[in-house]
Write an enzyme that holds these catalytic residues in place. Structure first.
Site, PDB file in Angstrom:
ATOM      1  N   ASP A 389      -8.798  -3.151  -0.280  1.00  0.00           N
ATOM      2  CA  ASP A 389      -7.660  -2.639   0.407  1.00  0.00           C
ATOM      3  C   ASP A 389      -6.793  -3.903   1.249  1.00  0.00           C
ATOM      4  O   ASP A 389      -7.547  -4.808   1.461  1.00  0.00           O
ATOM      5  CB  ASP A 389      -7.962  -1.550   1.346  1.00  0.00           C
ATOM      6  CG  ASP A 389      -6.769  -1.030   2.055  1.00  0.00           C
ATOM      7  OD1 ASP A 389      -5.732  -0.959   1.322  1.00  0.00           O
ATOM      8  OD2 ASP A 389      -6.739  -0.718   3.299  1.00  0.00           O
ATOM      9  N   LYS A 390      -5.523  -3.598   1.495  1.00  0.00           N
ATOM     10  CA  LYS A 390      -4.694  -4.812   1.889  1.00  0.00           C
ATOM     11  C   LYS A 390      -4.593  -4.652   3.604  1.00  0.00           C
ATOM     12  O   LYS A 390      -5.034  -5.342   4.375  1.00  0.00           O
ATOM     13  CB  LYS A 390      -3.395  -5.036   1.329  1.00  0.00           C
ATOM     14  CG  LYS A 390      -2.396  -5.963   2.012  1.00  0.00           C
ATOM     15  CD  LYS A 390      -1.271  -6.125   1.506  1.00  0.00           C
ATOM     16  CE  LYS A 390      -0.321  -4.919   2.313  1.00  0.00           C
ATOM     17  NZ  LYS A 390      -0.148  -5.335   3.767  1.00  0.00           N
ATOM     18  N   LYS A 554      11.841  10.046   6.640  1.00  0.00           N
ATOM     19  CA  LYS A 554      11.293   8.644   6.315  1.00  0.00           C
ATOM     20  C   LYS A 554      10.334   8.781   5.259  1.00  0.00           C
ATOM     21  O   LYS A 554       9.436   9.507   5.286  1.00  0.00           O
ATOM     22  CB  LYS A 554      11.056   8.073   7.494  1.00  0.00           C
ATOM     23  CG  LYS A 554       9.873   8.717   8.212  1.00  0.00           C
ATOM     24  CD  LYS A 554       9.458   7.808   9.600  1.00  0.00           C
ATOM     25  CE  LYS A 554       8.147   8.463  10.162  1.00  0.00           C
ATOM     26  NZ  LYS A 554       7.752   7.924  11.595  1.00  0.00           N
ATOM     27  N   ARG A 588       6.057  -4.725   5.881  1.00  0.00           N
ATOM     28  CA  ARG A 588       5.859  -3.088   5.514  1.00  0.00           C
ATOM     29  C   ARG A 588       7.193  -2.346   5.852  1.00  0.00           C
ATOM     30  O   ARG A 588       7.618  -2.522   6.818  1.00  0.00           O
ATOM     31  CB  ARG A 588       4.829  -2.649   6.121  1.00  0.00           C
ATOM     32  CG  ARG A 588       3.556  -3.153   5.997  1.00  0.00           C
ATOM     33  CD  ARG A 588       2.609  -2.604   6.751  1.00  0.00           C
ATOM     34  NE  ARG A 588       2.171  -1.115   6.730  1.00  0.00           N
ATOM     35  CZ  ARG A 588       1.321  -0.420   5.694  1.00  0.00           C
ATOM     36  NH1 ARG A 588       0.654  -1.150   5.112  1.00  0.00           N
ATOM     37  NH2 ARG A 588       1.180   0.703   6.045  1.00  0.00           N
ATOM     38  N   ASP A 777     -10.708  -0.030   5.128  1.00  0.00           N
ATOM     39  CA  ASP A 777     -10.970   0.326   6.444  1.00  0.00           C
ATOM     40  C   ASP A 777     -10.520   1.701   6.964  1.00  0.00           C
ATOM     41  O   ASP A 777     -10.595   2.235   8.025  1.00  0.00           O
ATOM     42  CB  ASP A 777     -10.205  -0.729   7.121  1.00  0.00           C
ATOM     43  CG  ASP A 777      -8.633  -0.448   7.427  1.00  0.00           C
ATOM     44  OD1 ASP A 777      -7.907  -0.628   8.267  1.00  0.00           O
ATOM     45  OD2 ASP A 777      -8.256  -0.151   6.251  1.00  0.00           O
ATOM     46  N   ASP A 781      -9.472   4.817   1.765  1.00  0.00           N
ATOM     47  CA  ASP A 781     -10.523   3.889   0.998  1.00  0.00           C
ATOM     48  C   ASP A 781     -11.785   4.576   0.859  1.00  0.00           C
ATOM     49  O   ASP A 781     -12.406   4.000   0.149  1.00  0.00           O
ATOM     50  CB  ASP A 781     -10.704   2.778   1.887  1.00  0.00           C
ATOM     51  CG  ASP A 781      -9.143   2.014   1.945  1.00  0.00           C
ATOM     52  OD1 ASP A 781      -8.406   1.932   1.148  1.00  0.00           O
ATOM     53  OD2 ASP A 781      -9.142   1.470   3.340  1.00  0.00           O
TER      54      ASP A 781
END
Length: 1039
Positions: A389-390, A554, A588, A777, A781
């Protein structure tokens, strides 16, 4: 991957408060739990049944049965009973101890006390006596008794604070809120006793994040979701008291539903050992068959010479049959009964090495590395693919509001007259805002000026950030606000709105209170259209004090842009340019939009929303359709850019793992530009690469064409978005995707869902036959971590779900390098060396008896004394383990490494222990060198120093060569009933000498005796008396 488990045929649960008679008629489970496996009567039979399901234990039980047969056994029974009983006893003691602890814990939990409303009075009862439909009272710091529907609490707005560490490992407090209609019950025992609400809800399942149900009270129906439920295992915090209605009890609670068995992961060493054990068993049968055939031939050719000394005749086939089973007993040491026990001990030691590694300890959070399983250590040394994962894994997941774009203008950086960026070191002064967060940092004063000047678009932008979220505020002192956010992104955006003058102050189920530029404004909250991984957006519908209805939304820019009004096309183009700039810097991004709603349409939509929200079947699908309907024709406000910095040591770690020929794939939900920028920052994407191959087609045929035409010769990287990945993962295209991805040095999948992450891992596992590792994390995931061969969880900002589902856990991504290249390599080398020595020891010991069979007439006699055998086996087993750990601990210590640095080069890892040619060469040379001298010595001894028996046999052979004996009629043998076999009586070449030459026993008075043989040319077949001479007489005559 996260399927709901329904353990029973129950389709819907129906209960009524304070009506035990009705609720008992449904025969729901009570609140008692049972996690133990045995009781005092079932322990012995059940445990033995479980243990004898293992192949090694069943095999040795079979040997024990063979040893009880006198005709077969040449070993005492205790040689098999002692090790078998030892192994069974150790396992039984461990299982018994574990089950006693479970009994003790069950008893302790079931006997806890709680106050229950019974017949209009609060009474203290045991947890095990609580029934579905009871109303219980909880006090601060108490555990939640069962799965409860929250009715009322001591806190304002019927809020309660709970800690869910027992469920998901997270220590931050969660907020639950009761319905307004039940909150009016307060702590009045009279009102609670008269409460007769009926609950219709889903059956028991294991979904911790979902609850679907309705409450019917006085003819009105109210929707129930997960925000109204207190789950068993949680702890009540910062709340004086609360009342709850028991919905699920005991084994039906979500905590117990999640106690099922997890998928057992096996290493390649385990699979290799199973194959080796089965192969060795087959080899044992071949050896026993060979020796049995040898015994039959020996009995037929040589045994007839000694038939006169046996009470009954010789039956060669029957003797060979018994010899086969005797050698199964004698050669049983080649099948390693202690192998699995020894392997588990070594794995346990390797796990302690990981837990004790100070270089994998993160002092900032006091978090050490943890091996949550002991069965996968050596597999760490064989990793070929890493799926990462990032956010929170490669990055810190500590978000800071960095830049934004509002109405086509970008804020957050200063440009000079030539358009070049100017570094800004001075921070914005927020002293004009008494409620500002002092930790917030921003560098562009122009945004503050625009906000304070009353720009409507800018104020609407921050108003949206202050209203559209699920953050819970906590104000311990006047003006000191603390936000409890589900994700760091939401916390950063709400904090930014707070500092720019739009302070989110409080919320209730029906309203949100905001301080707008110093003025307190309360908005009526009509609906919350919550975020999920499919929608990738969130909306709220509010009514302002002036009565204006507005939807604020959003979400991901690609999702928001699809739902914009066509009038926003020009603004969309400018905002897209800003979004690309932000993403290129690794930020992001989110897009923000709003929409004014007609009151008449809202009334109609609200009625349909209530029907869908209270539906028991397909509630989520019906709500999604309503959300899709109203979230159209939006007006774009702008976009936000939040910075998430890389963790320390990430680029260096990725570089070292790449040198070890480990491929790293990044699977992230961020947009493509952000993922690419992070790739360059991590050294996964490099400027010297030939090209970054991008797959972003919108149809299946275009995706197929892009993958099929890819000719990647050299250093390439591939970036594929989630939309294209969905087509590429289809059955007819997944092979092409895998082929193209495996030709690339780096693969980055962006905008992917948790399900797609797991599908990518499964794809590589299915076709590449390589060992995979997934690291993440967050809760998104978990599916990827469970799908991979090895799962690693990072204890970061997104809770502990990933850690609880993982096999190994630590606090920083950089520790992965040491886990794989140090602990993985060491564990693999240790296990391979142990297996080679173990099988070498077993084969060496077994071949002694195999070779001895050639010198004892294949009669299954022991070459070594049984006591010596057992003592040597125990000595080498425990002695080798102790010496092994002592030497390894010394050789791989820090002091030894610093003393002899050049003696510890990285030599890589072998695929398995038997793929190294030098191992087979060593075994061959050892066998030849051990056997050849013995063979040569035996032949030379017969030729140069023959014994009497050798000379007699040699002379008899010459006589048979020189003289052809006449055919003799077949001698009829009596049926053999003795349990003695000729092979046992004449197993040694010189073993019968003393018996034959004993004067007082064999020298007898001549007398007639009946004929034994019809052959007349043999002295033994004549009726004349036989005389025997001593050895000295024989020697004198011979000389």
């Amino acid at each position: 991957l996260n399927d709901v488990v329904f353990p029973s045929t129950e389709e819907e649960r129906h209960l009524r408060a304070n009506d035990r008679e009705l609720n008992l008629s449904y025969k729901y489970s009570d609140n008692a739990i049972k996690t133990s496996k045995y009781n005092i009567f079932t322990f012995l039979p059940l445990n033995l049944f479980e243990q004898f399901q293992r192949l090694a234990n069943a095999y040795f039980l079979f040997l024990l049965c063979l040893q009880s047969i006198p005709e077969v056994s040449s070993l005492p029974w205790y040689t098999t009973v002692v090790p078998l009983v030892l192994v069974l006893s150790m396992t039984m003691a461990k299982d018994g101890s574990d089950d006693m602890n479970r009994h003790r814990c069950d008893k302790q939990v079931n006997n806890r006390q709680v106050e229950v409303l019974v017949e209009g009075e609060l009474q203290s009862e045991k947890w095990m006596d609580v029934q579905v439909g009871d109303i219980v009272k909880l006090e601060n710091n108490q555990f939640v008794t069962a799965d409860l529907l929250l009715l009322s609490s001591s806190e304002p707005l019927n809020l309660v604070y709970i800690e869910t560490a027992e469920l998901d490992g997270e220590t931050n407090l969660k907020v639950k809120q009761a319905l307004t209609v039940t909150g009016k019950l307060e702590d009045s025992v009279e009102k609670l006793a008269n409460f007769n609400g009926e609950v219709h809800c889903e059956p028991p399942n294991n979904r911790l994040d979902k609850f679907t149900g309705t409450l019917t009270l006085k003819g009105e129906t109210y929707s129930l979701d997960n925000e109204r439920i207190l789950l068993r295992g949680c702890t009540l915090r910062n709340t004086q008291w609360c009342f709850g209605l028991v919905v699920f009890g005991g084994p039906d609670t979500k905590l117990m539903q999640n106690c099922g068995r997890t998928t057992f992961k096996r290493t390649s060493i385990d699979r290799l050992m199973n194959v080796l054990v089965l192969s060795i068993f087959g080899f044992l049968m071949i050896m026993c068959l060979f020796l049995a055939i040898g015994n039959g031939i020996w009995e037929y050719q040589e045994g007839s010479k000694f038939a006169a000394f046996l009470p009954k005749g010789v039956n060669a086939p029957f003797s060979a049959f018994l010899t086969f089973w005797s050698y199964v007993i004698i050669l049983n040491t080649v099948v390693p009964i202690s192998l699995y026990v020894s392997v588990e001990i070594i794995r346990l030691g390797n796990s302690f090495y990981i837990n004790w590694d100070r270089k994998m300890y993160y002092p900032k959070n006091d978090t050490p590395a943890e091996a949550r399983t002991t069965t996968l250590n050596e597999e760490l040394g064989q990793i070929k693919y890493i799926f990462s994962d990032k956010t929170g894994t490669l990055t810190q997941n500590v978000m800071t509001f960095n830049k934004c774009s509002i109405n086509g203008k970008a804020y957050g950086e200063l440009l000079d007259f030539s358009g070049q960026r100017v570094e800004i070191n001075e921070k914005v002064d927020f002293s004009w805002n008494n409620l500002a967060d002092p930790k917030f940092c921003f560098h562009d004063n122009s945004l503050v000026e625009v906000v304070r000047d009353g720009n409507p678009e800018v104020q609407a932008f921050f108003r949206l950030l202050a209203l559209c979220h699920t953050v819970m505020p906590e104000e311990k002192k006047e003006g000191e606000l603390y936000y409890q956010a589900q994700s760091p992104d939401e916390g950063a955006l709400v904090t930014a709105a707070r500092n720019f003058g739009f302070v989110f102050r409080s919320r209730t189920p029906e309203s949100i209170t905001v301080v707008e530029m110093g003025e307190l404004v309360t908005y009526e909250l009509l609906a919350v259209l919550d975020f999920n991984n499919v929608r990738k957006r969130m909306s709220v519908i509010v009514r302002s004090p002036e009565g204006k209805l507005t939807l604020y939304c959003k979400g991901a820019d690609t999702i928001i842009f699809e739902r914009l009004n066509p009038s926003c096309s020009n603004l969309t183009e400018v905002t897209t340019l800003h979004l690309n700039e932000f993403a290129g810097e690794g930020l992001r991004t989110l897009a923000l939009a709003y929409k004014d709603i007609d009151p008449e349409y809202m009334e109609d939509w609200k009625l349909r929303h209530h029907v869908a929200n209270t539906a028991m079947d397909e509630r989520e699908e019906k709500l999604d359709a309503l959300y899709e309907e109203i979230e159209k024709g939006l007006l774009l406000l702008g976009s936000t850019a939040v910075e998430d910095k890389l963790q320390d040591g990430v680029p260096q770690t990725i570089e070292q793992l790449s040198k070890a020929d480990i491929k790293i794939w990044v699977l992230t939900g961020d947009k493509q530009e952000t993922a690419e920028n992070i790739g360059y920052s991590c050294n996964m994407l490099r400027e010297e690469m030939n090209e970054v191959f991008i797959v972003s087609a919108n149809t299946a045929e275009e995706v197929r064409k892009e993958l099929h035409t890819a000719t990647l010769n050299g250093e390439y990287a591939m970036v594929i978005n989630g939309h294209s990945l969905a087509f590429a993962l289809e059955k007819d295209m997944e092979i092409e995707l895998l082929r193209t991805a495996c030709m690339c040095q780096t693969v980055i999948c962006c905008r992917v869902t948790p399900l797609q992450k797991a599908q990518v891992v499964e794809l590589v596992k299915k076709y590449k036959q390589a060992v995979t590792l997934a690291i993440g994390d967050g809760a998104n995931d978990v599916s990827m971590i469970k799908a991979a061969h090895i799962g690693v969880g990072i204890s970061g900002q997104e809770g502990m779900q990933a850690v609880l589902s993982s096999d190994y856990s630590f606090a920083q991504f950089r520790y992965l390098q040491r886990l794989l290249l140090v602990h993985g390599r060491w564990s693999y080398l240790r296990m391979c060396k142990f297996l080679r020595y173990f099988f070498y020891k077993n084969f060496t010991f077994t071949f002694v008896h195999f070779w001895y069979g050639f010198f004892c007439g294949f009669s299954a006699q022991l070459g070594l004394d049984t006591h010596y055998w057992t003592a040597m086996n125990q000595f080498f087993l425990w002695g080798s383990l102790s010496v092994y750990f002592a030497v390894i601990f010394t050789m791989y210590s820090n002091g030894m490494f610093l003393t002899l640095t050049s003696s510890f080069p990285f030599i890589g890892t072998a695929r398995n222990s038997l793929n190294q040619p030098n191992v087979w060469l060593t075994m061959l040379l050892t066998t030849v060198l051990c056997v050849l001298p013995v063979v040569a010595y035996r032949f030379l001894r017969i030729l140069l120093w023959p014994t009497i028996n050798d000379k007699v046999r040699g002379r008899g052979y010459k006589v048979r060569q020189d003289k052809v004996l006449p055919a003799t009629p077949r001698r009829v043998q009596a049926r053999r009933t003795s349990t003695r076999r000729s092979g046992y009586a004449f197993s040694h070449a010189q073993g019968y000498g003393d018996l034959v030459t004993s004067g007082k026993f064999l020298r007898r008075t001549p007398k007639s005796r009946p004929a034994l043989f019809s052959q007349t040319d043999s002295p033994l077949a004549q009726t004349q008396p036989q005389f025997y001479r001593t050895i000295s007489e024989c020697m004198c005559k011979h000389l």
